[in-house]
Scaffold this active site. Sequence first.
Site, PDB file in Angstrom:
ATOM      1  N   GLU A 249       0.817  -1.211   0.000  1.00 59.21           N
ATOM      2  CA  GLU A 249       0.000   0.000   0.000  1.00 59.21           C
ATOM      3  C   GLU A 249       0.863   1.279   0.000  1.00 59.21           C
ATOM      4  O   GLU A 249       1.804   1.397   0.790  1.00 59.21           O
ATOM      5  CB  GLU A 249      -0.929  -0.026   1.222  1.00 59.21           C
ATOM      6  N   THR A 291      -5.642   1.989  -5.585  1.00 56.15           N
ATOM      7  CA  THR A 291      -5.266   0.571  -5.468  1.00 56.15           C
ATOM      8  C   THR A 291      -5.962  -0.269  -6.537  1.00 56.15           C
ATOM      9  O   THR A 291      -5.349  -1.130  -7.168  1.00 56.15           O
ATOM     10  CB  THR A 291      -5.676  -0.014  -4.098  1.00 56.15           C
ATOM     11  N   HIS A 406      -1.516   3.463   4.833  1.00 61.59           N
ATOM     12  CA  HIS A 406      -2.461   4.270   4.044  1.00 61.59           C
ATOM     13  C   HIS A 406      -2.676   5.615   4.730  1.00 61.59           C
ATOM     14  O   HIS A 406      -2.687   5.691   5.949  1.00 61.59           O
ATOM     15  CB  HIS A 406      -3.797   3.524   3.927  1.00 61.59           C
TER      16      HIS A 406
END
Length: 613
Positions: A249, A291, A406
């Site tokens: 991420e 994503t 994130h």
Amino acid sequence: MTAKTKHAAIFLAIFLLWMKTYIVSKVSFTLPADHFLQEILLFINPLSFLVLYFSFVYLFSPSKRRSVIMWMAFIYSFILYANVVYYRFFTDFLTIPVLFQMKNVGDIGNSVYELVYLTDLFYFTDLILLACLLKKPLWHSDHSIQSKERRKFVAYGLAVLAVHIILAEINRPQLLTRTFDREILVKSLGTFNYHLYDIMLQSKTSMQKALANNIDAEEILHKNNKTTEKNPKLFGIAKGKNLIVVSLESTQNFVLNYEINGVEVTPFLNELAESSYYFSDFYHQTGQGKTSDSEFLLDNSLYPLPRGAVFQTHPLNTYNSIPKILKTNGYYSAVFHGNNKSFWNRDVMYKTMGYDQFFSEEFYKVTEENTINYGLKDIPFFQQSIPYLKELPQPFYARMIMLTNHHPYLINEEEQWVEPYPVDDGTVSRYFTTVRYADEALRQFFNELKRSGLYADSVVVVYGDHYGISERHHTAMADVLGKASITPYHQVELQQVPLFIHIPGRKGKVMETVGGQIDLKPTLLHLLGIEAKNDVRFGTDLFSKDHEELTILRNGSFITSDFIYTNETCYIKPFGAPVDISKCEPYMERAKEELDQSDQIIYGDLLRFLKVK
Ligand code: GP9
Ligand code: MN
């Protein structure tokens, strides 16, 4: 009363909103004007929208006009403010498909909280002023207006719009037909005209599928069917092995080998670079779908869309995705992710792409202690995934989507294994701590893979999904990178994400070849010994001698082995000095065409016409 004073109330509203929009475009958006004409465009573009917008006031009876003006001013201000908040995180502007993604907003409470400030009330102060002034006799709006004067008012609006469009076209020819960069569009059209244009695009793209036919499909699909020579040493080297692909991420390449007070931020990834093929000039190519766009690139070798997330907008198209291709080669496929299954519409899209199983949040023990921010923390995520992974029918294709690193980069103190970066920018400062946590989670996952015996039987791929630090943090990033400033050239370089490909039995190697997420599908299929030619439209095998070193980003910027093209400027690598545009010209048309053709494949759902082999 003269005609001018009759329109006074509307002129007042237009003037206040015009000035506000201009100030906001200077203060809240980064829209640098490169020359005088652009500055003029920035200044007049709110006006060309506002005059026509407020002409609608005359559809209402005189007694209602004041409240209609107030409502219209409020709606306008609200849309402007929504763009400001969206821009704070994404350095981008809202589009219609993004508004339909808003059901995800509930899940990103923390991020939104970080992006909205109390001082934002200033964005609405002009409305109070407007409400007070409209009460004064000078600005009264309840007198009758002849239809001739109303028409004149609309004519003013059209005249301003015409001047604006002519200037925009002079400033950038083919603005509306050949531009993928939203920043340039907003700079030239203004936020609100851009929204109108976006509505038009939306209707156009919805029509495209209905109008597409077999002949268009044949032409586009045939044109983009490339043959690349296979690498004789690596083609089929992992035949029949499992394929495990981990999405890191928000991990950008610059964190590798970075130290804070002598402590490595990514000790595990640094080690992994020594035992894998590590690609040091590899880029994410994602757009508004973040994503999910990276997943789309990986599985389909198609570009994500210029507006919205393709997972949300086209989840029922026909795709020729990796899981489908692998299924015909005896593979089982699954995705693991500790967030709810409908985020990014994954549950629907994964079925379309042919996944056999989606282990979403409901498959995990999720408690208050083991979650943060969006969902399950990476360490428990991997721990709890291992038993499922071991049970999968082999060979399998398994994708693991990490989550903890994130925005807004939150981690409990006891899991903060590196100091926050000392800079007066919370996001950048905390980013390093969550990257460090993710690195540790990955180490534990690899250890478990080794212990379970899966490691020796699997190709393991780890890649960064997209940037984590957006453009608006350039001051702090200049500090992090020890540079005087972040130029457009550096901004493109910052889109580098790490890529590791670990093949059992192969030694590590640093690969300097330029590549992007679009190249993953042919590269991985070839390692498994599967001919990729008929299933890949864009992207080439990173290990092939025919691999083309041209990586096109979603906004039309591109990278070759020698140059970076962005912001209509050609820069030479590795120091980023601007050079004559002719150096980049050979690729400029190609880049546009490739993005355009990929969009046509998706909007027209052209793969449905492909003959099933
Ligand atoms: C959500 C996760 C994060 O499930 O994948 O999404 P992003 O905001 O990075 O696209
Ligand atoms: Mn992401």
